[in-house]
Design an enzyme around this catalytic site. Structure first.
Site, mmCIF file in Angstrom:
data_model
loop_
_atom_site.group_PDB
_atom_site.id
_atom_site.type_symbol
_atom_site.label_atom_id
_atom_site.label_comp_id
_atom_site.label_asym_id
_atom_site.label_seq_id
_atom_site.Cartn_x
_atom_site.Cartn_y
_atom_site.Cartn_z
ATOM 1 N N SER A 192 132.194 18.471 44.577
ATOM 2 C CA SER A 192 132.300 19.396 43.448
ATOM 3 C C SER A 192 132.703 20.808 43.862
ATOM 4 O O SER A 192 133.058 21.621 43.010
ATOM 5 C CB SER A 192 130.978 19.453 42.675
ATOM 6 O OG SER A 192 129.982 20.106 43.419
ATOM 7 N N LYS B 270 126.415 25.278 43.638
ATOM 8 C CA LYS B 270 127.378 25.698 42.619
ATOM 9 C C LYS B 270 127.471 27.220 42.587
ATOM 10 O O LYS B 270 126.644 27.930 43.162
ATOM 11 C CB LYS B 270 126.948 25.211 41.226
ATOM 12 C CG LYS B 270 126.876 23.698 41.054
ATOM 13 C CD LYS B 270 128.236 23.049 40.998
ATOM 14 C CE LYS B 270 128.147 21.569 40.668
ATOM 15 N NZ LYS B 270 127.506 20.799 41.758
#
Length: 212
Positions: free
Chosen positions: A125, A161
C-alpha cells in the site's frame, strides 16, 4: 555494552522475539512465562542485569525500552560503521587523496537512534514511496504531525500510512491508488496508538532516509 552470559542472552532474545510479535516488551509475568521461570522476580533480576549492562533502559517502575534499535531488527544486522577513505571533488577534477577520516555510523544518518525502531512491511500500500513488501521501515518515537507517515495500532491491528488528523477521527492515506483510505472513528473505550513516525526504510538496496 558489556557481554551477556548465555542465560542473559537467551532472556534478552526472548524479549526481542516478543517485541517483534507484539510491538511491546513483555511484563515481568509474561517474561517469566516465556523463560519458564517459577516467579516474576526472576524476570526482575534479569531486567536489572540488562539495564546495568546497557541493553535496556528503564523509564518507569516497569517500563523498559531497548537502548539500540539495531538489536530488534529481524534477520541480519547492518554493518555498524562505514569507513571514510578520503575526499572527492564535486567541481573541477583534482588528484585523489586517500586518507583515514574516521567512520560513518548509523547514528550519523539518524541522530536520535535511541528513539528509533524497525518493523517489517507486509503489503504494497506504500509502494509509490518505494516502501514495498519485505522492507524494514524505521520509526521514531517522536510526535507525529498531520500529514506525516506513521505506524498506527488499533484493535490489535497495525498499518503504515500517511496520517491525517481530522475531527474525532484519523484518516490514513495509502501511497498506492489500488488501496482506499482507512478511516478510524474510535469510541471512548477504544484507543488508537501511534507507534512511531516514519523516518526511513531499509532493504537489499540500502538504507533510505525520509525526505520529509
Amino acid at each position: 555494552m558489556e557481554n551477556l552470559t548465555s542465560k542473559q542472552q537467551q532472556f534478552y532474545q526472548s524479549l526481542v522475539s516478543f517485541f517483534q510479535k507484539h510491538l511491546r516488551l513483555p511484563s515481568h509475568r509474561e517474561a517469566a512465562e516465556l523463560n519458564d521461570f517459577k516467579s516474576a522476580n526472576s524476570s526482575v533480576q534479569y531486567h536489572r542485569a540488562l539495564v546495568k549492562k546497557g541493553y535496556l533502559k528503564k523509564d518507569g517502575s516497569e517500563n523498559y525500552t531497548f537502548t539500540s534499535a539495531l538489536d530488534i531488527w529481524p534477520g541480519n544486522k547492518p554493518a555498524s560503521t562505514i569507513p571514510i577513505l578520503g575526499e572527492i571533488t564535486a567541481g573541477a577534477m583534482q588528484e585523489a587523496i586517500e586518507s583515514d577520516m574516521g567512520q560513518l555510523t548509523f547514528k550519523y544518518l539518524f541522530p536520535n537512534t535511541e528513539n528509533i525502531f524497525a518493523l517489517r512491511v507486509k503489503g504494497m500500500s506504500m509502494k509509490d514511496l518505494d516502501i514495498t513488501d519485505g522492507d524494514f521501515v524505521l520509526l521514531s518515537q517522536t510526535e507525529i504531525r498531520d500529514g506525516d507517515i506513521g505506524a498506527v495500532l488499533y484493535n490489535d491491528e497495525t498499518t503504515l500510512k500517511r496520517i491525517h488528523k481530522e475531527e474525532n477521527s484519523l484518516r490514513m492515506e495509502p501511497a498506492n491508488p489500488e488501496y482506499d483510505d482507512i478511516i478510524i472513528v474510535p469510541d471512548e473505550a477504544e484507543e488508537v496508538r501511534i507507534l512511531g513516525k516514519y523516518v526511513g526504510h531499509m532493504n537489499e538496496q540500502g538504507i533510505f532516509k525520509s525526505p520529509y
